[in-house]
Motif scaffolding. Structure first.
Motif, PDB file in Angstrom:
ATOM      1  N   TRP A 105       0.803  -1.216   0.000  1.00  0.00           N
ATOM      2  CA  TRP A 105       0.000   0.000   0.000  1.00  0.00           C
ATOM      3  C   TRP A 105       0.844   1.277   0.000  1.00  0.00           C
ATOM      4  N   THR A 106       1.998   1.275   0.638  1.00  0.00           N
ATOM      5  CA  THR A 106       2.833   2.487   0.670  1.00  0.00           C
ATOM      6  C   THR A 106       3.274   2.867  -0.739  1.00  0.00           C
ATOM      7  N   ASP A 107       3.780   1.883  -1.493  1.00  0.00           N
ATOM      8  CA  ASP A 107       4.162   2.142  -2.884  1.00  0.00           C
ATOM      9  C   ASP A 107       2.948   2.543  -3.709  1.00  0.00           C
ATOM     10  N   THR A 108       1.830   1.877  -3.480  1.00  0.00           N
ATOM     11  CA  THR A 108       0.615   2.150  -4.238  1.00  0.00           C
ATOM     12  C   THR A 108       0.155   3.588  -4.037  1.00  0.00           C
ATOM     13  N   VAL A 109       0.187   4.072  -2.821  1.00  0.00           N
ATOM     14  CA  VAL A 109      -0.215   5.450  -2.537  1.00  0.00           C
ATOM     15  C   VAL A 109       0.708   6.427  -3.268  1.00  0.00           C
TER      16      VAL A 109
END
Length: 151
Positions: free
Chosen positions: A17-21
């Motif tokens: 999720w961190t990369d996705t955000v």
């Protein structure tokens, strides 16, 4: 002035999720006004969906959303595949203020996970172009969609 074709940007997430955000943030910097982000979650186990929700709401202190909150349209895999969701509100929003999230029933891997998003983009959103982005991609060129559809 010609009308830009509709582009669907498919992003597959699995426990990242961190990369996705960060990827979503970079997409929101694009100059093209007619794109959709279809985020497909491949049954993450790291609370990705909860953290992406908080990012969209602007309540995540570690990854706050820029400006106003992002309206998150959540669909189960079945809803995305078998029904026509009411997206009338969705289409009225600025692309930078909307996000479609399809929650897969299981981790289908890269190809099938992306295919679920592609099928939704073609059948429901009637996108003319598809751009698949890995969730760790950061777009640095605000004109990249314009360049892709012009070539």
């Amino acid at each position: 002035m010609s009308i830009m074709p509709r582009v669907a940007i498919i992003i597959l997430n699995w426990n990242g999720w961190t990369d996705t955000v960060q990827c979503i943030r970079s997409v929101h910097q694009l100059s093209n006004a007619d794109y959709d982000i279809v985020l497909v979650d491949n049954r993450s186990t790291d609370r990705s969906i909860e953290n992406i929700r908080r990012f969209c709401e602007g309540t995540d202190e570690a990854e706050p959303a820029d400006d106003t909150p992002i309206h998150l349209f959540e669909l189960s895999e079945g809803e995305a595949d078998r029904c026509r969701p009411d997206l009338s509100t969705y289409h009225q929003l600025d692309p930078r203020r909307r996000l479609i999230l399809i929650k897969n029933n299981e981790n289908y891997g890269y190809a099938r996970g992306n295919n679920i998003g592609i099928r939704f983009a073609l059948d429901i959103l009637t996108s003319e172009y598809i751009l698949i982005l890995n969730n760790d991609v950061i777009l640095n060129d605000r004109e990249v969609l314009n360049k892709l559809v012009e070539s």
